[in-house]
Scaffold this motif. Structure first.
Motif, PDB file in Angstrom:
ATOM      1  N   ILE A 228      -4.243  -4.865  -0.650  1.00 55.39           N
ATOM      2  CA  ILE A 228      -4.986  -3.605  -0.743  1.00 55.39           C
ATOM      3  C   ILE A 228      -4.378  -2.572   0.201  1.00 55.39           C
ATOM      4  O   ILE A 228      -4.210  -1.407  -0.152  1.00 55.39           O
ATOM      5  CB  ILE A 228      -6.477  -3.836  -0.441  1.00 55.39           C
ATOM      6  N   TYR A 229      -4.007  -3.001   1.405  1.00 54.19           N
ATOM      7  CA  TYR A 229      -3.374  -2.111   2.379  1.00 54.19           C
ATOM      8  C   TYR A 229      -2.095  -1.494   1.804  1.00 54.19           C
ATOM      9  O   TYR A 229      -1.888  -0.281   1.875  1.00 54.19           O
ATOM     10  CB  TYR A 229      -3.058  -2.882   3.662  1.00 54.19           C
ATOM     11  N   LYS A 230      -1.250  -2.317   1.223  1.00 54.22           N
ATOM     12  CA  LYS A 230       0.018  -1.819   0.666  1.00 54.22           C
ATOM     13  C   LYS A 230      -0.229  -0.821  -0.453  1.00 54.22           C
ATOM     14  O   LYS A 230       0.467   0.199  -0.551  1.00 54.22           O
ATOM     15  CB  LYS A 230       0.875  -2.981   0.183  1.00 54.22           C
ATOM     16  N   ALA A 231      -1.242  -1.068  -1.297  1.00 51.68           N
ATOM     17  CA  ALA A 231      -1.576  -0.129  -2.367  1.00 51.68           C
ATOM     18  C   ALA A 231      -2.086   1.192  -1.790  1.00 51.68           C
ATOM     19  O   ALA A 231      -1.723   2.270  -2.272  1.00 51.68           O
ATOM     20  CB  ALA A 231      -2.615  -0.747  -3.300  1.00 51.68           C
ATOM     21  N   LEU A 232      -2.906   1.124  -0.735  1.00 53.05           N
ATOM     22  CA  LEU A 232      -3.416   2.340  -0.095  1.00 53.05           C
ATOM     23  C   LEU A 232      -2.281   3.141   0.529  1.00 53.05           C
ATOM     24  O   LEU A 232      -2.178   4.354   0.331  1.00 53.05           O
ATOM     25  CB  LEU A 232      -4.456   1.990   0.972  1.00 53.05           C
ATOM     26  N   VAL A 233      -1.420   2.479   1.276  1.00 54.06           N
ATOM     27  CA  VAL A 233      -0.297   3.168   1.928  1.00 54.06           C
ATOM     28  C   VAL A 233       0.637   3.777   0.881  1.00 54.06           C
ATOM     29  O   VAL A 233       1.073   4.921   1.021  1.00 54.06           O
ATOM     30  CB  VAL A 233       0.470   2.226   2.880  1.00 54.06           C
ATOM     31  N   TYR A 234       0.913   3.036  -0.184  1.00 48.19           N
ATOM     32  CA  TYR A 234       1.774   3.565  -1.250  1.00 48.19           C
ATOM     33  C   TYR A 234       1.149   4.813  -1.870  1.00 48.19           C
ATOM     34  O   TYR A 234       1.813   5.838  -2.031  1.00 48.19           O
ATOM     35  CB  TYR A 234       2.016   2.497  -2.326  1.00 48.19           C
ATOM     36  N   GLY A 235      -0.145   4.743  -2.211  1.00 48.96           N
ATOM     37  CA  GLY A 235      -0.824   5.886  -2.818  1.00 48.96           C
ATOM     38  C   GLY A 235      -0.896   7.082  -1.886  1.00 48.96           C
ATOM     39  O   GLY A 235      -0.672   8.222  -2.297  1.00 48.96           O
ATOM     40  N   PHE A 236      -1.171   6.842  -0.607  1.00 45.54           N
ATOM     41  CA  PHE A 236      -1.264   7.931   0.360  1.00 45.54           C
ATOM     42  C   PHE A 236       0.115   8.525   0.624  1.00 45.54           C
ATOM     43  O   PHE A 236       0.267   9.743   0.747  1.00 45.54           O
ATOM     44  CB  PHE A 236      -1.896   7.436   1.663  1.00 45.54           C
ATOM     45  N   SER A 237       1.125   7.677   0.684  1.00 41.99           N
ATOM     46  CA  SER A 237       2.496   8.137   0.887  1.00 41.99           C
ATOM     47  C   SER A 237       2.938   9.029  -0.273  1.00 41.99           C
ATOM     48  O   SER A 237       3.551  10.078  -0.068  1.00 41.99           O
ATOM     49  CB  SER A 237       3.423   6.927   1.016  1.00 41.99           C
ATOM     50  N   LYS A 238       2.594   8.626  -1.467  1.00 44.38           N
ATOM     51  CA  LYS A 238       2.935   9.412  -2.664  1.00 44.38           C
ATOM     52  C   LYS A 238       2.207  10.763  -2.642  1.00 44.38           C
ATOM     53  O   LYS A 238       2.792  11.794  -2.976  1.00 44.38           O
ATOM     54  CB  LYS A 238       2.548   8.599  -3.901  1.00 44.38           C
ATOM     55  N   ALA A 239       0.931  10.756  -2.227  1.00 41.17           N
ATOM     56  CA  ALA A 239       0.132  11.985  -2.194  1.00 41.17           C
ATOM     57  C   ALA A 239       0.565  12.934  -1.072  1.00 41.17           C
ATOM     58  O   ALA A 239       0.253  14.117  -1.109  1.00 41.17           O
ATOM     59  CB  ALA A 239      -1.345  11.642  -2.044  1.00 41.17           C
TER      60      ALA A 239
ATOM     61  N   VAL B 161       3.982   4.227  14.600  1.00 38.48           N
ATOM     62  CA  VAL B 161       3.420   3.897  15.906  1.00 38.48           C
ATOM     63  C   VAL B 161       2.464   2.727  15.682  1.00 38.48           C
ATOM     64  O   VAL B 161       1.488   2.853  14.947  1.00 38.48           O
ATOM     65  CB  VAL B 161       2.672   5.103  16.514  1.00 38.48           C
ATOM     66  N   LYS B 162       2.768   1.592  16.303  1.00 42.48           N
ATOM     67  CA  LYS B 162       1.942   0.394  16.082  1.00 42.48           C
ATOM     68  C   LYS B 162       0.512   0.636  16.535  1.00 42.48           C
ATOM     69  O   LYS B 162       0.310   1.336  17.516  1.00 42.48           O
ATOM     70  CB  LYS B 162       2.545  -0.793  16.822  1.00 42.48           C
ATOM     71  N   PRO B 163      -0.464   0.138  15.808  1.00 40.51           N
ATOM     72  CA  PRO B 163      -0.402  -0.837  14.728  1.00 40.51           C
ATOM     73  C   PRO B 163      -0.299  -0.225  13.342  1.00 40.51           C
ATOM     74  O   PRO B 163      -0.478  -0.905  12.335  1.00 40.51           O
ATOM     75  CB  PRO B 163      -1.745  -1.573  14.877  1.00 40.51           C
ATOM     76  N   PHE B 164      -0.015   1.076  13.261  1.00 37.91           N
ATOM     77  CA  PHE B 164       0.024   1.771  11.972  1.00 37.91           C
ATOM     78  C   PHE B 164       1.421   1.734  11.377  1.00 37.91           C
ATOM     79  O   PHE B 164       2.403   1.531  12.087  1.00 37.91           O
ATOM     80  CB  PHE B 164      -0.449   3.212  12.164  1.00 37.91           C
ATOM     81  N   SER B 165       1.516   1.953  10.055  1.00 37.77           N
ATOM     82  CA  SER B 165       2.833   1.882   9.425  1.00 37.77           C
ATOM     83  C   SER B 165       3.270   3.188   8.783  1.00 37.77           C
ATOM     84  O   SER B 165       4.454   3.392   8.565  1.00 37.77           O
ATOM     85  CB  SER B 165       2.870   0.763   8.375  1.00 37.77           C
ATOM     86  N   LEU B 166       2.339   4.087   8.478  1.00 40.11           N
ATOM     87  CA  LEU B 166       2.702   5.366   7.869  1.00 40.11           C
ATOM     88  C   LEU B 166       2.300   6.485   8.817  1.00 40.11           C
ATOM     89  O   LEU B 166       1.111   6.720   9.049  1.00 40.11           O
ATOM     90  CB  LEU B 166       2.005   5.556   6.518  1.00 40.11           C
TER      91      LEU B 166
ATOM     92  N   THR C 186      -7.601  10.696  -7.413  1.00 40.61           N
ATOM     93  CA  THR C 186      -6.909   9.833  -8.368  1.00 40.61           C
ATOM     94  C   THR C 186      -7.066   8.371  -7.971  1.00 40.61           C
ATOM     95  O   THR C 186      -6.615   7.974  -6.899  1.00 40.61           O
ATOM     96  CB  THR C 186      -5.401  10.187  -8.418  1.00 40.61           C
ATOM     97  N   PRO C 187      -7.728   7.577  -8.836  1.00 35.83           N
ATOM     98  CA  PRO C 187      -7.852   6.157  -8.504  1.00 35.83           C
ATOM     99  C   PRO C 187      -6.479   5.494  -8.527  1.00 35.83           C
ATOM    100  O   PRO C 187      -5.604   5.899  -9.283  1.00 35.83           O
ATOM    101  CB  PRO C 187      -8.738   5.592  -9.611  1.00 35.83           C
ATOM    102  N   PHE C 188      -6.288   4.523  -7.686  1.00 37.47           N
ATOM    103  CA  PHE C 188      -5.015   3.808  -7.720  1.00 37.47           C
ATOM    104  C   PHE C 188      -5.256   2.333  -7.944  1.00 37.47           C
ATOM    105  O   PHE C 188      -6.344   1.821  -7.698  1.00 37.47           O
ATOM    106  CB  PHE C 188      -4.163   4.075  -6.474  1.00 37.47           C
ATOM    107  N   GLN C 189      -4.240   1.697  -8.451  1.00 34.96           N
ATOM    108  CA  GLN C 189      -4.322   0.290  -8.795  1.00 34.96           C
ATOM    109  C   GLN C 189      -4.535  -0.557  -7.558  1.00 34.96           C
ATOM    110  O   GLN C 189      -3.767  -0.489  -6.619  1.00 34.96           O
ATOM    111  CB  GLN C 189      -3.039  -0.155  -9.494  1.00 34.96           C
ATOM    112  N   LEU C 190      -5.577  -1.337  -7.579  1.00 34.86           N
ATOM    113  CA  LEU C 190      -5.850  -2.258  -6.491  1.00 34.86           C
ATOM    114  C   LEU C 190      -5.856  -3.675  -7.043  1.00 34.86           C
ATOM    115  O   LEU C 190      -6.484  -3.934  -8.052  1.00 34.86           O
ATOM    116  CB  LEU C 190      -7.217  -1.983  -5.868  1.00 34.86           C
ATOM    117  N   PRO C 191      -5.169  -4.549  -6.385  1.00 30.57           N
ATOM    118  CA  PRO C 191      -5.204  -5.935  -6.819  1.00 30.57           C
ATOM    119  C   PRO C 191      -6.594  -6.525  -6.581  1.00 30.57           C
ATOM    120  O   PRO C 191      -7.192  -6.306  -5.548  1.00 30.57           O
ATOM    121  CB  PRO C 191      -4.163  -6.621  -5.934  1.00 30.57           C
ATOM    122  N   SER C 192      -7.106  -7.193  -7.565  1.00 33.09           N
ATOM    123  CA  SER C 192      -8.387  -7.902  -7.490  1.00 33.09           C
ATOM    124  C   SER C 192      -9.491  -7.112  -6.787  1.00 33.09           C
ATOM    125  O   SER C 192     -10.159  -7.607  -5.908  1.00 33.09           O
ATOM    126  CB  SER C 192      -8.206  -9.259  -6.795  1.00 33.09           C
ATOM    127  N   MET C 193      -9.683  -5.862  -7.181  1.00 34.20           N
ATOM    128  CA  MET C 193     -10.699  -5.020  -6.539  1.00 34.20           C
ATOM    129  C   MET C 193     -11.889  -4.841  -7.474  1.00 34.20           C
ATOM    130  O   MET C 193     -12.373  -3.755  -7.670  1.00 34.20           O
ATOM    131  CB  MET C 193     -10.080  -3.670  -6.174  1.00 34.20           C
TER     132      MET C 193
END
Length: 179
Positions: A49-60, A70-75, A23-30
């Motif tokens: 772009i990072y926030k859109a990827l994390v949001y899409g992956f979190s939803k999936a 665990v740094k440097p990661f957020s999800l 499923t493609p997800f919305q990317l700002p200025s991509m």
């Protein structure tokens, strides 16, 4: 494959779309962003772009329990709840569609980083809004993928994960290849 300038370190490919689990997800200025191939450890993305990827992956992956980041990661997900397959952790694939329509699939072995303490984290890093390049592909996402760089004709080819084919770069017999 393109070079931005003769002084540029690294090579670039054009990416039109990123999809998670098909499923493609919305990317700002991509709009056909230049994606740099380099030797940083993990793929680094511009914040939007990072926030859109994390949001899409979190939803999936909403049905997989979360653990502390665990740094440097957020999800980060509970690794024992993910399960595994031949290509690593059983998580949705991330597809990068190139300008020519080819799809580079990043499966669980290249998207999730085992960080210890029962965590597996989405192995991408937020590079901030001031990143010069929108996306810089890191070596973790390139592991166990054949990458073909033809500098003379400026072509780039890729295999996606070799683990899906029952082999890896470390066990591949390069002496049996005939060109």
């Amino acid at each position: 494959m393109i070079r931005k300038s003769s002084k540029s370190l690294g090579y670039y490919i054009k990416v039109n779309r990123i999809s998670i689990k098909g499923t493609p997800f919305q990317l700002p200025s991509m709009k056909s962003e230049s994606v740099k191939l380099t030797i940083v450890s993990h793929t680094t993305l511009r914040s939007d772009i990072y926030k859109a990827l994390v949001y899409g992956f979190s939803k999936a992956t909403k049905n997989i329990p979360r653990v502390n980041a665990v740094k440097p990661f957020s999800l980060c997900l509970k690794s024992s709840a993910i399960g595994s397959v031949r290509t690593g952790f059983r998580v949705p694939s991330i597809d990068l569609q190139t300008e020519s329509g080819k799809v580079w699939t990043i499966s669980g072995d290249n998207s999730m980083k085992r960080t210890g303490k029962g965590a597996a984290c989405l192995g991408f890093i937020d590079g901030g809004l001031g990143m010069k390049d929108a996306i810089v592909i890191g070596t973790f996402q390139m592991e166990n993928n054949f990458l073909f760089l033809d500098l003379a004709s400026q072509k780039f080819g890729f295999s996606s994960s070799l683990l899906a084919r029952g082999t890896s770069c470390s066990s591949f017999n390069f002496t049996e290849i005939s060109l």
